[in-house]
Enzyme design. Structure first.
Site, PDB file in Angstrom:
ATOM      1  N   LYS A   1       0.354  -1.338   0.072  1.00 14.09           N
ATOM      2  CA  LYS A   1      -0.132   0.266  -0.052  1.00 14.09           C
ATOM      3  C   LYS A   1       0.713   1.468  -0.514  1.00 14.09           C
ATOM      4  O   LYS A   1       0.802   2.032  -0.782  1.00 14.09           O
ATOM      5  CB  LYS A   1      -0.321   0.222   1.119  1.00 14.09           C
ATOM      6  CG  LYS A   1      -0.034   0.355   2.477  1.00 14.09           C
ATOM      7  CD  LYS A   1      -1.056  -0.603   4.030  1.00 14.09           C
ATOM      8  CE  LYS A   1      -0.133  -0.436   4.929  1.00 14.09           C
ATOM      9  NZ  LYS A   1       0.960  -1.690   4.614  1.00 14.09           N
TER      10      LYS A   1
ATOM     11  N   GLU B   1      -4.737  -5.713  -5.709  1.00 14.97           N
ATOM     12  CA  GLU B   1      -5.328  -5.809  -4.653  1.00 14.97           C
ATOM     13  C   GLU B   1      -5.327  -6.030  -3.259  1.00 14.97           C
ATOM     14  O   GLU B   1      -6.121  -5.210  -2.037  1.00 14.97           O
ATOM     15  CB  GLU B   1      -6.817  -7.217  -4.965  1.00 14.97           C
ATOM     16  CG  GLU B   1      -7.735  -7.820  -4.115  1.00 14.97           C
ATOM     17  CD  GLU B   1      -8.987  -6.267  -3.876  1.00 14.97           C
ATOM     18  OE1 GLU B   1      -9.314  -6.220  -5.212  1.00 14.97           O
ATOM     19  OE2 GLU B   1      -9.442  -5.714  -3.534  1.00 14.97           O
TER      20      GLU B   1
ATOM     21  N   VAL C   1      -4.945  -2.726  -0.818  1.00 15.90           N
ATOM     22  CA  VAL C   1      -6.077  -2.499   0.719  1.00 15.90           C
ATOM     23  C   VAL C   1      -7.059  -3.653   1.250  1.00 15.90           C
ATOM     24  O   VAL C   1      -7.628  -4.130   0.514  1.00 15.90           O
ATOM     25  CB  VAL C   1      -7.184  -1.332  -0.331  1.00 15.90           C
ATOM     26  CG1 VAL C   1      -8.028  -0.791   0.681  1.00 15.90           C
ATOM     27  CG2 VAL C   1      -5.910   0.418  -0.872  1.00 15.90           C
TER      28      VAL C   1
ATOM     29  N   ILE D   1     -10.127  -8.515   1.402  1.00 16.83           N
ATOM     30  CA  ILE D   1     -11.512  -8.088   0.758  1.00 16.83           C
ATOM     31  C   ILE D   1     -11.805  -7.742  -0.742  1.00 16.83           C
ATOM     32  O   ILE D   1     -10.492  -6.764  -1.000  1.00 16.83           O
ATOM     33  CB  ILE D   1     -11.848  -7.045   2.306  1.00 16.83           C
ATOM     34  CG1 ILE D   1     -12.235  -7.152   3.500  1.00 16.83           C
ATOM     35  CG2 ILE D   1     -13.387  -6.705   0.769  1.00 16.83           C
ATOM     36  CD1 ILE D   1     -12.460  -6.239   4.414  1.00 16.83           C
TER      37      ILE D   1
ATOM     38  N   LYS E   1      -3.931   3.376   1.915  1.00 11.56           N
ATOM     39  CA  LYS E   1      -5.536   2.746   1.328  1.00 11.56           C
ATOM     40  C   LYS E   1      -6.417   3.730   1.486  1.00 11.56           C
ATOM     41  O   LYS E   1      -6.734   3.222  -0.130  1.00 11.56           O
ATOM     42  CB  LYS E   1      -6.182   2.366   2.570  1.00 11.56           C
ATOM     43  CG  LYS E   1      -4.958   0.824   3.278  1.00 11.56           C
ATOM     44  CD  LYS E   1      -5.267   0.287   4.538  1.00 11.56           C
ATOM     45  CE  LYS E   1      -3.777  -0.767   4.515  1.00 11.56           C
ATOM     46  NZ  LYS E   1      -4.501  -1.209   6.556  1.00 11.56           N
TER      47      LYS E   1
ATOM     48  N   GLY F   1      -3.413 -10.769   7.735  1.00 10.32           N
ATOM     49  CA  GLY F   1      -3.378 -11.757   8.064  1.00 10.32           C
ATOM     50  C   GLY F   1      -2.727 -12.398   6.893  1.00 10.32           C
ATOM     51  O   GLY F   1      -2.846 -11.738   5.316  1.00 10.32           O
TER      52      GLY F   1
END
Lengths: 431, 431
Positions: free
Chosen positions: B105, B129, B132, B136, B205, B302
């Site tokens: 990021k 992807e 951020v 998700i 982000k 994580g």
């Protein structure tokens, strides 16, 4: 740059939204795809019906061939609903080399695999994001966003009508019939609400989600369904005491190679991400082996939300057109379908029964559960004033469906049991 | 079919997750992309450090050129972090025609547009992807899922550390320092937590989200940032009374052609979808003109969750490779950046002040607000025992930032005001 020409099948709620978005967001569309998008023809039933201001009535036709056999049309958008005739239209469009975007969950749940095969054979895209959970980009989330993961569970609040009804019943302590009537007046429920309240609409969407998420062809008949029409305010009141929220949950679970797909009223623990999804909103909770818990939330229906998904699919088709790669993104299911037997389906259950207020009754009941190896997480025993009846509310630990159904059946035979009032699946936050 | 070869820059938490997922989900990858994926080389700092069992130590190198100038490597995955050196590595990889997937990021917030330009010039994909909100798939949600819509607002809980701290402070009534210490012991906060707790990580982000969502190049310097380190348990207690939940919110808002982007502690009304996002979880709330309210929820960090996003990006790169369309999906910003002035930024505010307990004080304060045309939604005046002090808690109606800052400054000058204890933005569910 030459414009991309669209044929629109249907000009109802979603169709009008599609026309509006293509018009209002034309600059964004042009920026993304490098050319204008033009609605060329619109199939309607009645040429003379009043239409929204945005629609040029000169585009209307009542002859499907004006679209399906129109060489100028690149993409067919289907928002007319229905199954048999609509299927023939789309097959015909695909065979003419036209790409298709559809919002039709009934059609995709019943004939999705055939339509996708014909699309692929003809080098055409067939996208259907809007068929599940309206404006929520859940299908792309599954196919692209979680492409690398192995999805083991999906739980969906995928029907707005039932979620609205359950929210109101829970918030205002009202009876099902009362809330349904209000929902019908407000336009949140159909005059004939059967397909929504009995869970059939949700089952169609779960068929589509499970097929994509598990990469396994799931049929509508594989989905075990029960609806919300027998839920009472008492049930919700007990749920509240126990820290549960009632939702109609589409449940798709994979263990090893085997899956189960069902739709049923479910008590969720209040801290479950789906428990706070209220009113007509939809959400799909997805558990992947690697990613863990994710949830996609948004409007499940409505003109513009659903049209957003349709036109976003259209953007995908046109990007592929310009790259020359249409018809190559559909992935055929990886696995042969294997459904769990009832003996392999495990859940916790909420059970509310009326029993005679006599000595030994409770022992009879608990020993029946013990016989099937099912223990209790919580027990409430409450005397009911009239007729010497006690009400017992139980929450079990995990039980196989087979064992639980045997217990229910034997409970019914017990002389001490007057009535099984209700029984629901219980899902806690942690899996 | 020839395998796709990966060079991995970095083998920390996320890197190990990437190796695991590529190994464990190889069958799904092969099914989707039609060929195996092989990790060919891994750049590490210390060749002799102990590594997870999955890693073949023969693949390790401490020389970046073994990857960047290795003709066998098709895709470079960057999970090493850092900015300057990492940027040079990725530029070099792109110039060698290698596609890049990054989870970085900091790098994308600072140099994203340059890297994307070089990728495009070299016909390469550059996907990010994972940069951020970890697992998700929010960037795809914005770019593909909501492609047809005009996004006007994004609110993100995009930093897990601060969300964990605020959740614990709120649930257990504990002080910031106490919870921070606990979070550090549990590994939810870094030894030096500055970047997280002062909002810098969230700001990076939001830069990425706002650039994509508004199609406008937003710089990190455009983001006004404040952190959570001065929030007290008293503030949270008052929030609870008022029906508010405190979250560190990345806020990106577009009105007409102008935008604002900020990160700040914010009181959300309890029924806001973001209010129920707890512990280390992340969520991004997206409001589109057509779709309305949507939310994407999941793990923000994580090893495996973040690696899921990385490998899903890799699947995207490889699909493009096989279709021969790499480097053609990035869309350059549509709009010139236009930032709102402070006089155009509107919000409701929570304000807690200590004043002398004297006649006329309250009138002085309210007339100051009236002078700037700001009225109150709620007022609590509470006597504090010691020192003849009253505590006043106010929630304002909407005020421009300019007016509100003038009010704060003049309040400070009022003889009757002892101290401005705290002030936060307030966001209700309905926009």
């Amino acid at each position: 740059m030459k414009a991309i020409s669209i044929g629109l099948l249907g000009l109802g709620t979603v169709g009008s939204g599609v026309v509006k978005i293509i018009e209002n967001h034309q600059d964004k569309l042009i920026h993304q795809i490098g050319c204008p998008v033009v609605v060329k023809k619109i199939l309607v039933q009645d040429l003379h019906k009043a239409r929204p201001a945005e629609v040029d009535t000169g585009l209307l036709t009542s002859n499907a061939d004006d679209i399906l056999h129109n060489a100028d049309i690149d993409v067919v958008i289907e928002v007319m609903g229905g199954v048999s005739e609509t299927k023939e239209y789309l097959l015909s469009a695909l065979r003419q080399g036209k790409h298709v975007v559809t919002a039709n969950k009934d059609l995709m749940a019943l004939h999705g695999s055939e339509l996708l095969r014909v699309a692929s054979e003809n080098g055409c895209d067939l996208f259907y994001e809007a068929s599940v959970a309206g404006g929520i980009p859940i299908l792309r989330g599954l196919v692209d966003g979680l492409a690398s993961d192995r999805i083991t569970q999906m739980m969906g609040i995928v029907n707005g009508t039932t979620n609205y009804i359950l929210t109101k019943m829970s918030q205002d302590g009202l009876a099902y019939e009362e809330v349904l009537k209000e929902a019908q007046e407000l336009g949140f429920a159909e005059a004939d609400p059967t397909s929504d309240v009995e869970g059939l609409d949700a089952a169609r969407k779960m068929t589509i989600l499970a097929t994509l998420g598990f990469s396994m062809h799931i049929d509508l008949d594989d989905v075990k369904v029960s609806g919300i029409s027998t839920i009472t305010e008492e049930d919700l009141k007990y749920g509240k005491q126990l820290g549960y929220t009632m939702k109609l949950i589409g449940f798709a679970h994979r263990e090893g190679e085997k899956v189960e797909v069902s739709v049923q009223p479910t008590f969720l623990s209040d801290n479950h991400p789906l428990a706070s999804v209220q009113n007509e909103y939809n959400a799909v909770y997805v558990y992947g082996e690697a990613v863990g818990e994710t949830m996609f939330y948004g409007p499940g229906a409505g003109s513009l939300p659903t049209a957003t998904a349709v036109v976003s699919d259209l953007v995908g088709v046109i990007k592929n057109l310009r790259l020359g790669v249409n018809g190559r993104s559909a992935v055929t299911p990886q696995f042969q379908k294997q459904l769990k037997d009832d003996s392999e389906k495990y859940s916790k259950y909420f059970l509310r029964i009326h029993v005679r207020d006599e000595v030994g009754v409770f022992a009879d009941i608990t020993s029946l559960f013990a016989k099937y190896g099912v223990s209790f997480e919580k027990i409430l025993q409450l005397p009911i004033k009239k007729n010497e009846t006690s009400e017992i509310v139980l929450v079990t630990h995990r039980s196989s469906l087979t064992n639980y159904e045997n217990i229910l059946s034997e409970l019914n035979d017990l002389q001490a049991v007057k009535e099984i009032k209700s029984s629901y699946r219980v899902v806690r936050k942690s899996l």
